[in-house]
Design an enzyme around this catalytic site. Structure first.
Site, PDB file in Angstrom:
ATOM      1  N   ALA A 146       0.839  -1.201   0.000  1.00  0.00           N
ATOM      2  CA  ALA A 146       0.000   0.000   0.000  1.00  0.00           C
ATOM      3  C   ALA A 146       0.871   1.246   0.000  1.00  0.00           C
ATOM      4  O   ALA A 146       2.057   1.185   0.308  1.00  0.00           O
ATOM      5  CB  ALA A 146      -0.905   0.000   1.228  1.00  0.00           C
ATOM      6  N   GLY A 187     -13.566   9.615  11.939  1.00  0.00           N
ATOM      7  CA  GLY A 187     -13.793  10.472  13.098  1.00  0.00           C
ATOM      8  C   GLY A 187     -12.834  11.643  13.174  1.00  0.00           C
ATOM      9  O   GLY A 187     -13.132  12.661  13.795  1.00  0.00           O
ATOM     10  N   GLU A 244      -8.727  10.484   4.976  1.00  0.00           N
ATOM     11  CA  GLU A 244      -8.046   9.525   4.097  1.00  0.00           C
ATOM     12  C   GLU A 244      -9.049   8.536   3.509  1.00  0.00           C
ATOM     13  O   GLU A 244      -9.770   7.857   4.233  1.00  0.00           O
ATOM     14  CB  GLU A 244      -6.980   8.744   4.863  1.00  0.00           C
ATOM     15  CG  GLU A 244      -6.306   7.703   3.978  1.00  0.00           C
ATOM     16  CD  GLU A 244      -5.406   6.735   4.734  1.00  0.00           C
ATOM     17  OE1 GLU A 244      -4.432   6.258   4.128  1.00  0.00           O
ATOM     18  OE2 GLU A 244      -5.669   6.452   5.914  1.00  0.00           O
ATOM     19  N   GLU A 257      13.123   5.814   0.081  1.00  0.00           N
ATOM     20  CA  GLU A 257      14.428   5.560   0.702  1.00  0.00           C
ATOM     21  C   GLU A 257      14.345   5.385   2.211  1.00  0.00           C
ATOM     22  O   GLU A 257      15.261   4.839   2.831  1.00  0.00           O
ATOM     23  CB  GLU A 257      15.438   6.648   0.333  1.00  0.00           C
ATOM     24  CG  GLU A 257      15.078   8.037   0.811  1.00  0.00           C
ATOM     25  CD  GLU A 257      16.084   9.081   0.361  1.00  0.00           C
ATOM     26  OE1 GLU A 257      16.336  10.013   1.136  1.00  0.00           O
ATOM     27  OE2 GLU A 257      16.615   8.963  -0.761  1.00  0.00           O
TER      28      GLU A 257
END
Length: 182
Positions: free
Chosen positions: A76, A115, A119, A140
Site C-alpha cells: 500500500a 472520526g 483519508e 528511501e
C-alpha cells in the site's frame, strides 16, 4: 443542509507535512452550539491484494513507528497529487514487492478513520502477477520484507495480531469470503 451537518466557522492550520496536514475547525453544531474538531487531511491511499500463481498472498512486513512494532500488511501507499489510484496501486505493488500487473480490479474504497481523518483508501486485487527484473526503488526511508503466505497462514497472523491493520484485515476477510463461494 442535512440534519447532522456541522458548519465550519473557522479553520486554524496547525501543521503541514509531506504526508498529512492537521487543522482545528470551529464548527456550529446542528443544535446551534459550537465545538472544535481536530482534523487530519490526507491525499488518499491505495492497497493491492496480490495473489501469486500458486495462490499465495503477497504481503510486506514493516516497522510502524506510531505503533512501535512490526506489522504484516498488503502492499500500500499514498496517492501523489492528482495521481490516478489504479496507477498508484501498480506503482506501489512494484516498489514494495517487485511484482507488477496489467490486470488490476477495483474491490472497494473506504475511509480509514472518519472520526478525525479524510483519508480514502482504494483497494484493488490481482492474480496476474509478473516479477519485475529491475523494480522501481521504494521510498528511501521505507524498509520492507516481502512475504508470500497462504490464506490460512495469513489468518493465523490475524489471530497473532501480526496482521493488525484495517486494510489487511479487510483483504483477508474478502479472500475468505471469495474462498467460500468457490
Amino acid at each position: 443542509m442535512n440534519k447532522f451537518e456541522e458548519k465550519t466557522i473557522k479553520t486554524e492550520k496547525i501543521f503541514e507535512g509531506k504526508i498529512i496536514s492537521l487543522q482545528v475547525d470551529e464548527v456550529e453544531l446542528p443544535n446551534g452550539k459550537t465545538s472544535k474538531r481536530e482534523l487530519i487531511k490526507h491525499p488518499g491511499a491505495v492497497a493491492v491484494i496480490a495473489i501469486t500463481d500458486d495462490n499465495k498472498i503477497v504481503l510486506v512486513e514493516q516497522y510502524r513507528k506510531p505503533l512501535e512494532k512490526t506489522l504484516v500488511e498488503i502492499p500500500a501507499g499514498k496517492l501523489e497529487d492528482g495521481e490516478n489510484p489504479i496507477i498508484a496501486a501498480i506503482r506501489e505493488l512494484e516498489e514494495e514487492t517487485g511484482y507488477t500487473t496489467n490486470d488490476l480490479h477495483f474491490v472497494t474504497s473506504f475511509y480509514s478513520s472518519p472520526g478525525f481523518a479524510d483519508e480514502l483508501l482504494h483497494i484493488y486485487i490481482t492474480n496476474e502477477l509478473t516479477k519485475v527484473d529491475n523494480p522501481k526503488p521504494g521510498d528511501e526511508d521505507e524498509f520492507v520484507e516481502v512475504l508470500e503466505l497462504t490464506l490460512d497462514e495469513a489468518k493465523q497472523l490475524v489471530t497473532e495480531e501480526r496482521i493488525h491493520d484495517a486494510k489487511t484485515n479487510y483483504a483477508i476477510l474478502y479472500l475468505h469470503a471469495l474462498e467460500g463461494r468457490e
